[in-house]
Write a protein that holds these residues in place. Structure first.
Motif, PDB file in Angstrom:
ATOM      1  N   ALA A   1      46.817 -24.709  10.238  1.00 42.43           N
ATOM      2  CA  ALA A   1      47.433 -23.807   9.258  1.00 42.43           C
ATOM      3  C   ALA A   1      46.406 -23.492   8.175  1.00 42.43           C
ATOM      4  O   ALA A   1      46.446 -24.060   7.079  1.00 42.43           O
ATOM      5  CB  ALA A   1      48.680 -24.453   8.657  1.00 42.43           C
ATOM      6  N   PRO A   2      45.468 -22.585   8.456  1.00 45.68           N
ATOM      7  CA  PRO A   2      44.375 -22.325   7.500  1.00 45.68           C
ATOM      8  C   PRO A   2      44.879 -21.700   6.213  1.00 45.68           C
ATOM      9  O   PRO A   2      45.831 -20.914   6.211  1.00 45.68           O
ATOM     10  CB  PRO A   2      43.469 -21.343   8.270  1.00 45.68           C
ATOM     11  CG  PRO A   2      43.878 -21.452   9.702  1.00 45.68           C
ATOM     12  CD  PRO A   2      45.325 -21.814   9.693  1.00 45.68           C
ATOM     13  N   PRO A   3      44.227 -22.025   5.092  1.00 47.82           N
ATOM     14  CA  PRO A   3      44.559 -21.397   3.812  1.00 47.82           C
ATOM     15  C   PRO A   3      43.945 -20.001   3.743  1.00 47.82           C
ATOM     16  O   PRO A   3      43.127 -19.622   4.596  1.00 47.82           O
ATOM     17  CB  PRO A   3      43.888 -22.326   2.793  1.00 47.82           C
ATOM     18  CG  PRO A   3      42.678 -22.829   3.536  1.00 47.82           C
ATOM     19  CD  PRO A   3      43.120 -22.998   4.967  1.00 47.82           C
ATOM     20  N   ALA A   4      44.317 -19.242   2.732  1.00 47.50           N
ATOM     21  CA  ALA A   4      43.636 -17.980   2.461  1.00 47.50           C
ATOM     22  C   ALA A   4      42.259 -18.303   1.887  1.00 47.50           C
ATOM     23  O   ALA A   4      42.150 -19.034   0.893  1.00 47.50           O
ATOM     24  CB  ALA A   4      44.449 -17.147   1.488  1.00 47.50           C
ATOM     25  N   TRP A   5      41.206 -17.780   2.494  1.00 51.28           N
ATOM     26  CA  TRP A   5      39.863 -18.078   2.028  1.00 51.28           C
ATOM     27  C   TRP A   5      38.904 -17.022   2.563  1.00 51.28           C
ATOM     28  O   TRP A   5      39.251 -16.263   3.464  1.00 51.28           O
ATOM     29  CB  TRP A   5      39.412 -19.477   2.489  1.00 51.28           C
ATOM     30  CG  TRP A   5      39.014 -19.532   3.934  1.00 51.28           C
ATOM     31  CD1 TRP A   5      39.819 -19.407   5.020  1.00 51.28           C
ATOM     32  CD2 TRP A   5      37.670 -19.680   4.433  1.00 51.28           C
ATOM     33  NE1 TRP A   5      39.089 -19.498   6.174  1.00 51.28           N
ATOM     34  CE2 TRP A   5      37.767 -19.651   5.843  1.00 51.28           C
ATOM     35  CE3 TRP A   5      36.421 -19.844   3.837  1.00 51.28           C
ATOM     36  CZ2 TRP A   5      36.646 -19.785   6.660  1.00 51.28           C
ATOM     37  CZ3 TRP A   5      35.313 -19.967   4.646  1.00 51.28           C
ATOM     38  CH2 TRP A   5      35.431 -19.948   6.049  1.00 51.28           C
ATOM     39  N   GLN A   6      37.697 -16.997   2.024  1.00 50.36           N
ATOM     40  CA  GLN A   6      36.656 -16.088   2.485  1.00 50.36           C
ATOM     41  C   GLN A   6      35.348 -16.862   2.640  1.00 50.36           C
ATOM     42  O   GLN A   6      34.994 -17.665   1.771  1.00 50.36           O
ATOM     43  CB  GLN A   6      36.438 -14.947   1.479  1.00 50.36           C
ATOM     44  CG  GLN A   6      37.585 -13.966   1.396  1.00 50.36           C
ATOM     45  CD  GLN A   6      37.730 -13.148   2.667  1.00 50.36           C
ATOM     46  OE1 GLN A   6      36.740 -12.838   3.328  1.00 50.36           O
ATOM     47  NE2 GLN A   6      38.966 -12.811   3.005  1.00 50.36           N
ATOM     48  N   PRO A   7      34.612 -16.644   3.743  1.00 46.42           N
ATOM     49  CA  PRO A   7      33.291 -17.278   3.842  1.00 46.42           C
ATOM     50  C   PRO A   7      32.377 -16.755   2.749  1.00 46.42           C
ATOM     51  O   PRO A   7      32.453 -15.582   2.373  1.00 46.42           O
ATOM     52  CB  PRO A   7      32.804 -16.864   5.240  1.00 46.42           C
ATOM     53  CG  PRO A   7      33.584 -15.640   5.576  1.00 46.42           C
ATOM     54  CD  PRO A   7      34.920 -15.797   4.907  1.00 46.42           C
ATOM     55  N   GLU A   8      31.537 -17.631   2.235  1.00 45.61           N
ATOM     56  CA  GLU A   8      30.634 -17.229   1.150  1.00 45.61           C
ATOM     57  C   GLU A   8      29.420 -16.481   1.672  1.00 45.61           C
ATOM     58  O   GLU A   8      28.906 -15.571   1.020  1.00 45.61           O
ATOM     59  CB  GLU A   8      30.201 -18.462   0.359  1.00 45.61           C
ATOM     60  CG  GLU A   8      29.371 -18.128  -0.858  1.00 45.61           C
ATOM     61  CD  GLU A   8      29.181 -19.313  -1.776  1.00 45.61           C
ATOM     62  OE1 GLU A   8      28.332 -19.233  -2.666  1.00 45.61           O
ATOM     63  OE2 GLU A   8      29.900 -20.326  -1.604  1.00 45.61           O
ATOM     64  N   VAL A   9      28.928 -16.891   2.834  1.00 48.15           N
ATOM     65  CA  VAL A   9      27.769 -16.239   3.448  1.00 48.15           C
ATOM     66  C   VAL A   9      28.073 -15.998   4.919  1.00 48.15           C
ATOM     67  O   VAL A   9      28.582 -16.884   5.601  1.00 48.15           O
ATOM     68  CB  VAL A   9      26.491 -17.097   3.302  1.00 48.15           C
ATOM     69  CG1 VAL A   9      25.852 -16.900   1.959  1.00 48.15           C
ATOM     70  CG2 VAL A   9      26.771 -18.571   3.533  1.00 48.15           C
ATOM     71  N   SER A  10      27.785 -14.794   5.397  1.00 49.92           N
ATOM     72  CA  SER A  10      28.132 -14.477   6.785  1.00 49.92           C
ATOM     73  C   SER A  10      26.985 -13.870   7.568  1.00 49.92           C
ATOM     74  O   SER A  10      27.079 -13.747   8.783  1.00 49.92           O
ATOM     75  CB  SER A  10      29.325 -13.508   6.820  1.00 49.92           C
ATOM     76  OG  SER A  10      29.003 -12.313   6.126  1.00 49.92           O
ATOM     77  N   ALA A  11      25.894 -13.492   6.898  1.00 50.26           N
ATOM     78  CA  ALA A  11      24.797 -12.843   7.626  1.00 50.26           C
ATOM     79  C   ALA A  11      23.491 -12.992   6.871  1.00 50.26           C
ATOM     80  O   ALA A  11      23.455 -13.039   5.644  1.00 50.26           O
ATOM     81  CB  ALA A  11      25.101 -11.363   7.834  1.00 50.26           C
ATOM     82  N   GLU A  12      22.410 -13.072   7.648  1.00 50.18           N
ATOM     83  CA  GLU A  12      21.056 -13.021   7.118  1.00 50.18           C
ATOM     84  C   GLU A  12      20.462 -11.655   7.451  1.00 50.18           C
ATOM     85  O   GLU A  12      20.909 -10.985   8.383  1.00 50.18           O
ATOM     86  CB  GLU A  12      20.200 -14.130   7.749  1.00 50.18           C
ATOM     87  CG  GLU A  12      20.721 -15.537   7.479  1.00 50.18           C
ATOM     88  CD  GLU A  12      20.072 -16.589   8.348  1.00 50.18           C
ATOM     89  OE1 GLU A  12      20.384 -17.774   8.141  1.00 50.18           O
ATOM     90  OE2 GLU A  12      19.267 -16.241   9.251  1.00 50.18           O
ATOM     91  N   ARG A  13      19.460 -11.245   6.706  1.00 54.13           N
ATOM     92  CA  ARG A  13      18.779  -9.981   6.996  1.00 54.13           C
ATOM     93  C   ARG A  13      18.031 -10.116   8.318  1.00 54.13           C
ATOM     94  O   ARG A  13      17.158 -10.962   8.466  1.00 54.13           O
ATOM     95  CB  ARG A  13      17.813  -9.642   5.866  1.00 54.13           C
ATOM     96  CG  ARG A  13      17.147  -8.289   5.979  1.00 54.13           C
ATOM     97  CD  ARG A  13      18.108  -7.164   5.630  1.00 54.13           C
ATOM     98  NE  ARG A  13      18.647  -7.333   4.299  1.00 54.13           N
ATOM     99  CZ  ARG A  13      18.036  -6.915   3.198  1.00 54.13           C
ATOM    100  NH1 ARG A  13      16.870  -6.316   3.266  1.00 54.13           N
ATOM    101  NH2 ARG A  13      18.604  -7.095   2.016  1.00 54.13           N
ATOM    102  N   ARG A  14      18.357  -9.274   9.285  1.00 54.11           N
ATOM    103  CA  ARG A  14      17.782  -9.395  10.621  1.00 54.11           C
ATOM    104  C   ARG A  14      16.347  -8.907  10.639  1.00 54.11           C
ATOM    105  O   ARG A  14      15.997  -7.910  10.008  1.00 54.11           O
ATOM    106  CB  ARG A  14      18.621  -8.585  11.612  1.00 54.11           C
ATOM    107  CG  ARG A  14      18.256  -8.795  13.080  1.00 54.11           C
ATOM    108  CD  ARG A  14      19.213  -8.044  13.968  1.00 54.11           C
ATOM    109  NE  ARG A  14      20.586  -8.510  13.763  1.00 54.11           N
ATOM    110  CZ  ARG A  14      21.653  -7.870  14.197  1.00 54.11           C
ATOM    111  NH1 ARG A  14      21.526  -6.727  14.831  1.00 54.11           N
ATOM    112  NH2 ARG A  14      22.854  -8.362  13.984  1.00 54.11           N
ATOM    113  N   LEU A  15      15.511  -9.608  11.403  1.00 53.05           N
ATOM    114  CA  LEU A  15      14.118  -9.226  11.565  1.00 53.05           C
ATOM    115  C   LEU A  15      13.908  -8.606  12.939  1.00 53.05           C
ATOM    116  O   LEU A  15      14.472  -9.060  13.931  1.00 53.05           O
ATOM    117  CB  LEU A  15      13.199 -10.444  11.432  1.00 53.05           C
ATOM    118  CG  LEU A  15      13.123 -11.105  10.056  1.00 53.05           C
ATOM    119  CD1 LEU A  15      12.189 -12.302  10.132  1.00 53.05           C
ATOM    120  CD2 LEU A  15      12.613 -10.121   9.016  1.00 53.05           C
ATOM    121  N   GLY A  16      13.062  -7.575  13.014  1.00 57.06           N
ATOM    122  CA  GLY A  16      12.683  -7.013  14.302  1.00 57.06           C
ATOM    123  C   GLY A  16      13.813  -6.268  14.973  1.00 57.06           C
ATOM    124  O   GLY A  16      14.870  -6.010  14.410  1.00 57.06           O
ATOM    125  N   GLY A  17      13.580  -5.906  16.232  1.00 54.34           N
ATOM    126  CA  GLY A  17      14.532  -5.078  16.960  1.00 54.34           C
ATOM    127  C   GLY A  17      15.257  -5.798  18.071  1.00 54.34           C
ATOM    128  O   GLY A  17      15.741  -5.164  19.007  1.00 54.34           O
TER     129      GLY A  17
END
Length: 227
Positions: A38-54
């Motif tokens: 039964a998860p609470p209402a919440w938001q992840p603080e960090v979800s992505a890093e700046r991607r390098l290359g292709g």
């Protein structure tokens, strides 16, 4: 974060000692099961890093193994120095999804057994955290699990240099969370670290610099458990 040669030399811009630790009673196995059911209402603080290359994005999973000692610990690995991605870094067991994996949990369990010999019979998956996108274009699903002691660690020497455990309570205390910042190509970039030291029986000290994607996912676990 592949462009950082030595993350320990990147300046610390803050330590989050003003944030409360996750209460000890929430770090019990049954309370963790309940929270994921039964998860609470919440938001992840960090979800992505700046991607390098292709590089094309690829799905992956990691196991966040919470070992049921007298107090819960988090099982982590130190990767070997010759790997293409994240060499020498502290990581959760895990890796790229294969076509035959039915879901992210299956990927995490397979990879954990291949990397460190953690058999699925010791593992109880209790939930997942949101996908985290790494600088190397992996879309990583953290799969959280409780692990019964009695397993035998058998690291794959081609991938894993060391397996160790850190108390969960230490990692869920923001006073141990450091923020780093640096400039690259005109952009400001930040990351978390959670340095941990272990006293050896001979009186020496083992030092582990937990940072990057692993620290970010642990920070999101903190936010989930503290919400």
């Amino acid at each position: 974060m592949a462009l950082i040669l030595d993350p320990q030399q990147v300046p610390v811009i803050g330590v989050d000692a003003h944030l409360p630790p996750v209460p000890a009673e929430r770090l019990q196995p049954e309370r963790l099961r309940e929270r994921f059911r039964a998860p609470p209402a919440w938001q992840p603080e960090v979800s992505a890093e700046r991607r390098l290359g292709g590089r094309e994005p690829a799905h992956a999973s990691v196991l966040v193994p919470l070992v049921m000692r007298d107090e819960l610990t988090v099982l982590l690995t130190r990767r070997t120095e010759h790997l293409r991605d994240h060499a020498g870094q502290i990581s959760f067991p895990g890796g790229r999804a294969e076509p035959h994996d039915p879901d992210p949990a299956a990927t995490a369990l397979r990879e954990a057994e291949e990397e460190v010999g953690l058999a699925a019979e010791h593992v109880e998956v209790i939930g997942q955290l949101p996908i985290y996108s790494t600088v190397t274009a992996f879309m990583v699903t953290p799969v959280v699990a409780l692990v019964r002691p009695g397993f035998e660690v058998r690291p794959d020497p081609s991938e894993v240099a060391e397996v160790f455990e850190v108390p969960l309570a230490f990692l869920m205390q923001p006073a141990h969370h450091r923020r780093h910042a640096f400039e690259f190509a005109g952009d400001r970039r930040e990351f978390f670290s959670m340095p941990w030291e272990r006293l050896r029986p001979d009186g020496g000290v083992d030092r582990y610099f937990i940072w990057g994607a692993t620290a970010a996912m642990l920070r999101n676990l903190y936010r989930f458990l503290a919400a």
